[in-house]
Scaffold this motif. Sequence first.
Motif, PDB file in Angstrom:
ATOM      1  N   GLY A 101      -5.596  15.109  12.780  1.00 23.73           N
ATOM      2  CA  GLY A 101      -6.367  14.176  11.975  1.00 23.73           C
ATOM      3  C   GLY A 101      -7.154  13.262  12.891  1.00 23.73           C
ATOM      4  O   GLY A 101      -7.378  13.579  14.069  1.00 23.73           O
ATOM      5  N   LEU A 102      -7.577  12.116  12.393  1.00 24.36           N
ATOM      6  CA  LEU A 102      -8.359  11.188  13.209  1.00 24.36           C
ATOM      7  C   LEU A 102      -7.605  10.756  14.459  1.00 24.36           C
ATOM      8  O   LEU A 102      -8.166  10.740  15.561  1.00 24.36           O
ATOM      9  CB  LEU A 102      -8.745   9.967  12.380  1.00 24.36           C
ATOM     10  CG  LEU A 102      -9.893  10.152  11.390  1.00 24.36           C
ATOM     11  CD1 LEU A 102      -9.919   9.027  10.361  1.00 24.36           C
ATOM     12  CD2 LEU A 102     -11.237  10.236  12.119  1.00 24.36           C
ATOM     13  N   ALA A 108      -8.152  17.680   9.679  1.00 24.13           N
ATOM     14  CA  ALA A 108      -8.619  16.817   8.586  1.00 24.13           C
ATOM     15  C   ALA A 108      -8.430  17.468   7.222  1.00 24.13           C
ATOM     16  O   ALA A 108      -9.269  17.338   6.336  1.00 24.13           O
ATOM     17  CB  ALA A 108     -10.081  16.418   8.795  1.00 24.13           C
ATOM     18  N   SER A 166      -6.913  12.054   6.735  1.00 27.72           N
ATOM     19  CA  SER A 166      -8.198  11.989   7.451  1.00 27.72           C
ATOM     20  C   SER A 166      -9.266  12.881   6.847  1.00 27.72           C
ATOM     21  O   SER A 166     -10.276  13.155   7.481  1.00 27.72           O
ATOM     22  CB  SER A 166      -7.985  12.404   8.919  1.00 27.72           C
ATOM     23  OG  SER A 166      -7.079  11.552   9.560  1.00 27.72           O
ATOM     24  N   HIS A 167      -9.072  13.321   5.622  1.00 31.76           N
ATOM     25  CA  HIS A 167     -10.029  14.243   5.021  1.00 31.76           C
ATOM     26  C   HIS A 167     -11.184  13.477   4.372  1.00 31.76           C
ATOM     27  O   HIS A 167     -11.122  12.268   4.166  1.00 31.76           O
ATOM     28  CB  HIS A 167      -9.345  15.117   3.974  1.00 31.76           C
ATOM     29  CG  HIS A 167      -8.717  14.335   2.867  1.00 31.76           C
ATOM     30  ND1 HIS A 167      -7.529  13.667   3.027  1.00 31.76           N
ATOM     31  CD2 HIS A 167      -9.109  14.097   1.589  1.00 31.76           C
ATOM     32  CE1 HIS A 167      -7.216  13.068   1.894  1.00 31.76           C
ATOM     33  NE2 HIS A 167      -8.162  13.296   1.014  1.00 31.76           N
ATOM     34  N   ALA A 211     -15.094  10.636   7.929  1.00 35.61           N
ATOM     35  CA  ALA A 211     -13.844  10.938   8.635  1.00 35.61           C
ATOM     36  C   ALA A 211     -13.778  12.401   9.063  1.00 35.61           C
ATOM     37  O   ALA A 211     -13.435  12.708  10.215  1.00 35.61           O
ATOM     38  CB  ALA A 211     -12.651  10.593   7.741  1.00 35.61           C
ATOM     39  N   GLU A 212     -14.077  13.294   8.159  1.00 40.52           N
ATOM     40  CA  GLU A 212     -13.958  14.724   8.472  1.00 40.52           C
ATOM     41  C   GLU A 212     -14.905  15.129   9.598  1.00 40.52           C
ATOM     42  O   GLU A 212     -14.529  15.876  10.514  1.00 40.52           O
ATOM     43  CB  GLU A 212     -14.237  15.537   7.218  1.00 40.52           C
ATOM     44  CG  GLU A 212     -13.892  16.999   7.320  1.00 40.52           C
ATOM     45  CD  GLU A 212     -13.997  17.710   5.997  1.00 40.52           C
ATOM     46  OE1 GLU A 212     -14.193  18.941   6.005  1.00 40.52           O
ATOM     47  OE2 GLU A 212     -13.877  17.050   4.941  1.00 40.52           O
ATOM     48  N   VAL A 245     -13.536  13.827  12.951  1.00 39.97           N
ATOM     49  CA  VAL A 245     -12.482  14.687  13.493  1.00 39.97           C
ATOM     50  C   VAL A 245     -13.089  15.912  14.161  1.00 39.97           C
ATOM     51  O   VAL A 245     -12.731  16.273  15.293  1.00 39.97           O
ATOM     52  CB  VAL A 245     -11.502  15.113  12.378  1.00 39.97           C
ATOM     53  CG1 VAL A 245     -10.574  16.224  12.875  1.00 39.97           C
ATOM     54  CG2 VAL A 245     -10.677  13.917  11.906  1.00 39.97           C
ATOM     55  N   ALA A 251      -8.242   4.175  10.023  1.00 46.58           N
ATOM     56  CA  ALA A 251      -9.371   5.074  10.283  1.00 46.58           C
ATOM     57  C   ALA A 251     -10.476   4.408  11.086  1.00 46.58           C
ATOM     58  O   ALA A 251     -11.071   5.028  11.981  1.00 46.58           O
ATOM     59  CB  ALA A 251      -9.927   5.611   8.958  1.00 46.58           C
TER      60      ALA A 251
END
Length: 377
Positions: free
Chosen positions: A10-11, A36, A42-43, A143-144, A147, A349
């Motif tokens: 994830g992040l 993610a 973290s998606h 976020a995605e 990543v 995040a």
Amino acid sequence: MGAYAVVGAGLTGAATAWQLARRGHEVTVLERSTPANAEGSSHGSARILRYGYADPFYVRLVADARAEWDELERRSGERLIDPTGSLDFGAARDPAALAAVFERVGVDHELLTAAEAAARWPGFAFEGGSGVLWHPAAGVIDAESAVAAMLRLARADGARVETGRPVTSIEWAGAGYRLLGPDGHAEEAERVVIAIGGWLPDLLGDLPLPAPFLAALPPLQVMQENAYHFPCREAGERVWPTFIHKESTILVYGLPGGRDAARTGGRSGIKVAEFNGGRPIRSAAAQNGGIDPANRARLVEHVRRTLPGLVPEPYAETTCLFTNTPTEDFVIDGVEGITVASPCSGHGAKFAPLLGRIIADSASGERAAPERFRVTV
């Protein structure tokens, strides 16, 4: 240079892998599913980057994180943060106190009356008396994409990213560790970083960590949170700011939803959610993706009362995970070559690339994490 295994993509895991790989370390990322993915935290395309903390420590941390985000955007060639600015308001939010912290730290801001704010942002219904804080440097993080960018940079520096590789236990192996999966597949590394968000409660008992360290870790409460996308009443290019609205019984946040809120007909969507308004679960493994009808009703009513620029009927809804500590501080610490990283409590995040640096420093022994993130044994 030592060999590192980073568990989780994830992040936090992606940022840590990038920071370690760019320093010349051998890095393997082990992700239980895909980077993610929707079962983690973290998606999607919408996380808030804001400076609005009452604690100067976190305001300064955001400023440091923004410099890291700028570097990540330069190195990746992508825009990962959309500038929107942010509003803080509500009888229980105390915008004046936040403004005093901004003044102290040096964050650009304006403290407005409700009438002044309403003239600029007619989509909000501001209460009189408490004021409204505006800070223009805030924005929305994809976020995605972040990543993906950090993993791409990590790979360019030699990192290996393995997907579909859950880790169910870790054991000593010579001078390092052996990470085992449910199918018996093993990976060996000298040092390990655990960055698995809401899955952490399931793995902690299977880590070869000293009992005093495990006992001193703060309790982690995983929450299955609900989020909703509401349509804007007007089509057009007006940019909605992110916002935090706090009343005595509820704290609501909102932000433009990016790809997550894609709609037809020219109307954009705004993601709105209640902070820690979901239900507690044992770990990420216990999530079911079900929306709480009572939470939906609270948010619809809140939008009806306080956000007249939105149609109070969500056209999409989803769940996500928060992993909370009692103080909402992060956990970044380790012992004997295993670092536990839980930058959590629903506000990690925005710090991702900086946290990757902090975790890499801690895991390599170059510099301890800030004291309030460390485990006191």
